[in-house]
Design a protein around this motif. Structure first.
Motif, PDB file in Angstrom:
ATOM      1  N   GLN A 161       8.141   5.074   6.465  1.00 39.33           N
ATOM      2  CA  GLN A 161       7.692   5.322   5.093  1.00 39.33           C
ATOM      3  C   GLN A 161       8.889   5.300   4.152  1.00 39.33           C
ATOM      4  N   GLN A 209       0.842  -1.191   0.000  1.00 40.75           N
ATOM      5  CA  GLN A 209       0.000   0.000   0.000  1.00 40.75           C
ATOM      6  C   GLN A 209       0.880   1.244   0.000  1.00 40.75           C
ATOM      7  N   THR A 214       5.525   4.148   0.837  1.00 42.92           N
ATOM      8  CA  THR A 214       4.666   3.235   1.593  1.00 42.92           C
ATOM      9  C   THR A 214       3.789   3.996   2.586  1.00 42.92           C
ATOM     10  N   GLN A 215       2.570   3.478   2.777  1.00 40.88           N
ATOM     11  CA  GLN A 215       1.668   4.068   3.760  1.00 40.88           C
ATOM     12  C   GLN A 215       2.125   3.746   5.180  1.00 40.88           C
ATOM     13  N   ASN A 216       2.615   2.531   5.378  1.00 35.47           N
ATOM     14  CA  ASN A 216       3.071   2.112   6.702  1.00 35.47           C
ATOM     15  C   ASN A 216       4.441   2.697   7.016  1.00 35.47           C
ATOM     16  N   GLU A 217       4.656   2.987   8.278  1.00 27.00           N
ATOM     17  CA  GLU A 217       5.961   3.472   8.713  1.00 27.00           C
ATOM     18  C   GLU A 217       6.891   2.301   9.021  1.00 27.00           C
TER      19      GLU A 217
END
Length: 222
Positions: free
Chosen positions: A193, A157, A188-191
Motif C-alpha cells: 500500500q 484504486q 492504494t488498495q493493492n499491496e
C-alpha cells in the motif's frame, strides 16, 4: 533575482516534505464507496513504510492561493535520495528550470540565462527525504486518521484517508506554515500500500482571505 533564487530553494524544500510513493495521479472520481473500509491509521502507516523504500520520484506540485514567504505556484520534476533534483517551477509567474547536482544548484530562467550557486544548508533533498524527517514526519505525525471512501485515481484504486496535522508538526518541515491543517492521503488498495496523492488545506492567514490548497501528484521513477 536573488529573491527568486531563494524562492526556488523554498520550493524544493516544500516539495520534498510532501514526497510520497507510486502511481501518477490526478483528479479523482466523485463517486464514493464507504463499504468495507480499512483503518485509516494502518493505511497511513503502511504508506510511510513504503515511502521509506523509495529512492526516486517524479512530481507535479500545485498551490491554489498564496502562502506568505512562498511565491511558487507549482512545479514538475524529479528528486532522489542521493541529493539530486531537477525540474521546472512557476515562480512569481516566471518559469524557472532548476537542477541540483551535489552541492550546487543550477538555475535557468525563461530567457535562457543560467546561474550557478551553492545549495544552502538545510535545503538538500537528501536531508528532506531522510527516513526520520520530511514526508515521513507528516505521515507519522498525522492524527485523527479516518478512511472516508474508495476512489479511482486515474485507474489506480485507492482509499482516501483524512486527518489533521498540528502546527508544530507542519512547521517542523514546512516553515512557512505554523497553523493546524487538514490533510488527506490517498493510499492504494493493492499491496504494497503506497501513497499516491497528498492534499493539504491551510487555513486563512488574515481576515477575508480564503484557505490555501496544496496538492501533490507523484510517480515512481526508475
Amino acid at each position: 533575482m536573488l529573491r527568486r533564487h531563494t524562492t526556488v530553494f523554498v520550493f524544493v524544500t516544500v516539495f520534498m516534505t510532501l514526497l510520497a510513493a507510486v502511481g501518477l495521479v490526478g483528479g479523482c472520481d466523485t463517486a464514493q464507496d464507504t463499504s468495507g473500509l480499512p483503518d485509516g491509521a494502518q493505511l497511513v502507516s503502511a504508506a510511510a513504510a513504503s515511502f521509506d523504500e523509495l529512492h526516486t520520484v517524479r512530481f507535479d506540485f500545485d498551490i491554489s492561493g498564496a502562502i506568505p514567504g512562498l511565491d511558487v505556484r507549482g512545479g514538475v520534476g524529479q528528486v532522489s535520495r542521493d541529493g539530486s533534483a531537477s525540474g521546472k517551477a512557476d515562480v512569481e509567474g516566471h518559469q524557472t528550470t532548476f537542477t541540483i547536482n551535489g552541492s550546487l544548484l543550477y538555475l535557468t530562467d525563461q530567457h535562457g540565462n543560467r546561474t550557478e550557486r551553492p545549495v544552502p544548508a538545510g535545503y538538500t533533498p537528501a536531508a528532506l527525504l531522510d527516513r526520520s524527517r520530511g514526508l515521513t514526519r507528516l505521515l507519522r505525525g498525522a492524527t485523527g486518521l479516518k478512511t472516508e471512501t474508495k476512489e479511482d485515481i486515474q485507474g489506480v484504486q485507492a482509499y482516501r484517508v483524512t486527518g489533521e496535522l498540528t502546527g508544530d508538526v507542519v512547521s517542523s518541515v514546512l516553515r512557512q506554515i505554523r497553523s493546524d491543517v487538514v490533510v488527506k492521503f490517498w493510499v492504494t488498495q493493492n499491496e504494497p500500500q503506497e501513497l499516491v496523492r497528498v492534499w493539504m488545506q491551510v487555513p486563512p492567514q488574515r481576515p477575508n482571505e480564503g484557505a490555501v490548497m496544496l496538492e501533490l501528484a507523484l510517480a515512481a521513477a526508475s
